[in-house]
Enzyme design. Structure first.
Site, PDB file in Angstrom:
ATOM      1  N   CYS A  84      50.678  26.683  66.557  1.00 49.60           N
ATOM      2  CA  CYS A  84      51.226  27.782  67.384  1.00 49.60           C
ATOM      3  C   CYS A  84      52.057  28.731  66.520  1.00 49.60           C
ATOM      4  O   CYS A  84      51.478  29.431  65.692  1.00 49.60           O
ATOM      5  CB  CYS A  84      51.994  27.212  68.569  1.00 49.60           C
ATOM      6  SG  CYS A  84      52.329  28.469  69.807  1.00 49.60           S
ATOM      7  N   HIS A 193      47.504  24.429  71.036  1.00 50.48           N
ATOM      8  CA  HIS A 193      48.246  23.176  70.876  1.00 50.48           C
ATOM      9  C   HIS A 193      47.295  21.986  70.936  1.00 50.48           C
ATOM     10  O   HIS A 193      46.913  21.557  72.035  1.00 50.48           O
ATOM     11  CB  HIS A 193      49.293  23.050  71.986  1.00 50.48           C
ATOM     12  CG  HIS A 193      50.444  23.993  71.837  1.00 50.48           C
ATOM     13  ND1 HIS A 193      51.605  23.657  71.191  1.00 50.48           N
ATOM     14  CD2 HIS A 193      50.588  25.276  72.227  1.00 50.48           C
ATOM     15  CE1 HIS A 193      52.431  24.681  71.210  1.00 50.48           C
ATOM     16  NE2 HIS A 193      51.846  25.688  71.822  1.00 50.48           N
ATOM     17  N   GLU A 195      47.924  18.971  70.579  1.00 56.49           N
ATOM     18  CA  GLU A 195      48.621  17.862  71.261  1.00 56.49           C
ATOM     19  C   GLU A 195      48.625  18.022  72.776  1.00 56.49           C
ATOM     20  O   GLU A 195      48.952  17.088  73.504  1.00 56.49           O
ATOM     21  CB  GLU A 195      50.056  17.738  70.735  1.00 56.49           C
ATOM     22  CG  GLU A 195      51.028  18.771  71.240  1.00 56.49           C
ATOM     23  CD  GLU A 195      50.923  20.151  70.571  1.00 56.49           C
ATOM     24  OE1 GLU A 195      50.008  20.362  69.749  1.00 56.49           O
ATOM     25  OE2 GLU A 195      51.768  21.010  70.895  1.00 56.49           O
TER      26      GLU A 195
END
Ligand SMILES: NC(=O)CC[C@H](N)C(=O)O
Length: 221
Positions: A84, A193, A195
């Site tokens: 990011c 992202h 994750e």
């Protein structure tokens, strides 16, 4: 026998890092959240996450000496991944709310506000994986989770002689096209992202870990 890859997640005071740590551990890495220079240099991989403003993020990274660690790792071909804002600060500069900040300059170009009716770009979106990508290997449903209002919207780095050109992956939001990921030798970065991107994100992280060359025992076949 290859060892478990060691990863340092750079602790520069950004939020959202716990989910990055957990996702990397689930992908098979031993993870340390730290700004300790020696550990950040020694790890098989360094991850530079980030949420928040460009100016604040680059100031935080510099304050913990992260810019020197990143430079030193890349000079030695040791893998770094930006996530990011961690992707955004790898460019020459960022311009948020009229404030221009100098980035780490790994890639030419400026991060600017998305030109779309709806900003921030928040949610799942598809990507166009660049030709020759290894990061997106084996990922069928190429949809990832984005939360951002700014992006690198042009790619200005040309092939330099025999040096292989970076692999650039693009995405679109509201008619605006922007860089979703870059694979440039030891430096990898994603605007989205991983994750927060479910199975696709988990596979992407496994792909990155697989490229860390964790077996540094020297016992190469
Ligand atoms: N998720 C975020 O923190 C966004 C990063 C950056 N400030 C942007 O808006 O693009």
């Amino acid at each position: 026998m290859s060892k478990v890859p060691s990863v340092v997640v750079l602790d520069h005071g950004s939020g959202n890092v716990r989910s990055v740590v957990r996702a990397l551990e689930a992908a098979g890495a031993h993870v340390d959240l730290t700004a300790d220079r020696a550990r950040a240099l020694e790890a098989d991989g360094l991850v530079v996450p980030g949420v928040g403003a460009y100016a604040a993020t680059i100031a935080q990274v510099r304050a913990v000496g992260g810019h020197r660690v990143i430079e030193q790792r890349l000079a030695g071909g040791r893998p770094v991944m930006g996530i990011c804002v961690g992707l955004q600060i790898m460019f020459e500069s960022g311009n948020e709310h009229g404030e221009r900040s100098e980035g780490l300059g790994q890639w030419p170009g400026e991060v600017t506000r998305l030109q779309a009716d709806i900003v921030p770009h928040m949610g799942w979106n598809s990507i166009e994986a660049g030709e020759g990508s290894r990061l997106f290997d084996g990922i069928e449903d190429e949809r990832f989770y984005f939360v951002h209002s700014y992006a690198a919207r042009t790619w200005e780095m040309e092939r330099i002689g025999p040096i292989a050109a970076p692999v650039v992956t693009w995405a679109q939001h509201g008619g605006d096209r922007f860089i979703a990921a870059v694979e440039n030798g030891a430096l990898t970065a994603t605007q989205f992202h991983p994750e927060k991107s479910g199975a696709a994100g988990a596979r992407l992280l496994r792909n990155w870990l697989a490229g860390l060359g964790a077996d540094r025992s020297g016992a190469h076949a």
